[in-house]
Structures are given as structure tokens and as C-alpha cells.
Design a protein around this motif. Structure first.
Motif, PDB file in Angstrom:
ATOM      1  N   UNK A  27      32.317  41.295  29.164  1.00  0.00           N
ATOM      2  CA  UNK A  27      32.286  40.398  30.249  1.00  0.00           C
ATOM      3  C   UNK A  27      31.678  41.251  31.527  1.00  0.00           C
ATOM      4  N   UNK A  28      30.996  40.633  32.181  1.00  0.00           N
ATOM      5  CA  UNK A  28      30.507  41.160  33.562  1.00  0.00           C
ATOM      6  C   UNK A  28      31.933  41.486  34.385  1.00  0.00           C
ATOM      7  N   UNK A  29      31.793  42.455  35.363  1.00  0.00           N
ATOM      8  CA  UNK A  29      32.778  42.665  36.258  1.00  0.00           C
ATOM      9  C   UNK A  29      32.834  41.682  37.189  1.00  0.00           C
ATOM     10  N   UNK A  30      34.022  41.127  37.450  1.00  0.00           N
ATOM     11  CA  UNK A  30      34.542  39.985  38.349  1.00  0.00           C
ATOM     12  C   UNK A  30      34.683  40.308  39.819  1.00  0.00           C
ATOM     13  N   UNK A  31      34.491  39.627  40.729  1.00  0.00           N
ATOM     14  CA  UNK A  31      34.615  39.754  42.095  1.00  0.00           C
ATOM     15  C   UNK A  31      36.093  39.626  42.491  1.00  0.00           C
ATOM     16  N   UNK A  32      36.899  38.916  41.738  1.00  0.00           N
ATOM     17  CA  UNK A  32      38.279  38.528  41.990  1.00  0.00           C
ATOM     18  C   UNK A  32      39.123  38.692  40.589  1.00  0.00           C
ATOM     19  N   UNK A  33      40.315  38.955  40.900  1.00  0.00           N
ATOM     20  CA  UNK A  33      40.946  38.946  39.488  1.00  0.00           C
ATOM     21  C   UNK A  33      41.148  37.910  38.767  1.00  0.00           C
ATOM     22  N   UNK A  34      41.028  36.657  39.040  1.00  0.00           N
ATOM     23  CA  UNK A  34      41.113  35.444  38.430  1.00  0.00           C
ATOM     24  C   UNK A  34      39.834  35.020  37.978  1.00  0.00           C
ATOM     25  N   UNK A  35      38.736  35.866  38.217  1.00  0.00           N
ATOM     26  CA  UNK A  35      37.565  35.306  37.549  1.00  0.00           C
ATOM     27  C   UNK A  35      37.239  36.398  36.426  1.00  0.00           C
ATOM     28  N   UNK A  36      38.323  37.477  36.060  1.00  0.00           N
ATOM     29  CA  UNK A  36      38.120  38.489  34.821  1.00  0.00           C
ATOM     30  C   UNK A  36      38.120  37.755  33.673  1.00  0.00           C
ATOM     31  N   UNK A  37      37.270  37.890  32.628  1.00  0.00           N
ATOM     32  CA  UNK A  37      37.443  37.304  31.368  1.00  0.00           C
ATOM     33  C   UNK A  37      38.102  38.416  30.430  1.00  0.00           C
ATOM     34  N   UNK A  38      39.362  37.737  29.925  1.00  0.00           N
ATOM     35  CA  UNK A  38      40.220  38.593  28.974  1.00  0.00           C
ATOM     36  C   UNK A  38      39.451  38.651  27.563  1.00  0.00           C
ATOM     37  N   UNK A  39      39.057  39.901  27.062  1.00  0.00           N
ATOM     38  CA  UNK A  39      38.606  39.889  25.618  1.00  0.00           C
ATOM     39  C   UNK A  39      39.682  39.639  24.656  1.00  0.00           C
ATOM     40  N   UNK A  40      39.086  38.952  23.708  1.00  0.00           N
ATOM     41  CA  UNK A  40      40.032  38.449  22.571  1.00  0.00           C
ATOM     42  C   UNK A  40      40.135  39.723  21.617  1.00  0.00           C
ATOM     43  N   UNK A  41      41.186  40.453  21.869  1.00  0.00           N
ATOM     44  CA  UNK A  41      41.539  41.764  21.436  1.00  0.00           C
ATOM     45  C   UNK A  41      43.007  41.839  21.504  1.00  0.00           C
ATOM     46  N   UNK A  42      43.894  42.229  20.552  1.00  0.00           N
ATOM     47  CA  UNK A  42      45.424  42.028  20.554  1.00  0.00           C
ATOM     48  C   UNK A  42      45.935  43.316  21.207  1.00  0.00           C
TER      49      UNK A  42
END
Length: 74
Positions: A27-42
Motif C-alpha cells: 500500500x502507498x504511504x498514508x498522510x494520516x495514521x487512520x489512512x494507512x492500510x494494514x497488510x493481511x499478514x499475521x
């Protein structure tokens, strides 16, 4: 050196954040914490402000993510 700064989820370390996936899947880097996409990895456990820069292919796909600040209680 071309450095991009933003928020990302990954596997935490002391100085660097390991973000699972190859450069074109990440995922691209987000401008704010709430916009960050969490990768599906345990093992993903850390949300942080990072600096992403090209390291020349030494570490996986060549990008390194240096932690600037960990987001608490994420």
C-alpha cells in the motif's frame, strides 16, 4: 536520495519497519495514521510514521522503511 514520508503498518523493529509484500503490492504511504492500510499478514503489529527510501536492492525489493515515530495504541 528520494525519501517519501508517511504512515504504514508493518512488522516493528527498533529502527526499521518491515512491510510485507513486494513494492508493487505494498500500500502507498498514508498522510494520516487512520489512512494507512494494514497488510493481511499475521505478524503485522506496528503502525508508524516512516521514511521510505531506495536502498539499491540489498533488502528484498530495494526499499527501506526507517521508523520516525511509532503510533501509540494502534
Amino acid at each position: 536520495m528520494n525519501v517519501k514520508r508517511g504512515y504504514a503498518w508493518g512488522i516493528g523493529g527498533d529502527e526499521y519497519l518491515l512491510i510485507p509484500g513486494s513494492a508493487w503490492e505494498r500500500p502507498a504511504l498514508a498522510d494520516a495514521p487512520q489512512g494507512a492500510v494494514r497488510p493481511d499478514h499475521p505478524r503485522v503489529d506496528t503502525l508508524a510514521l516512516v521514511e521510505r527510501f531506495w536502498h539499491g536492492g540489498v533488502s528484498g525489493d530495494g526499499y527501506v522503511h526507517r521508523i520516525v515515530e511509532v503510533v501509540p495504541n494502534a
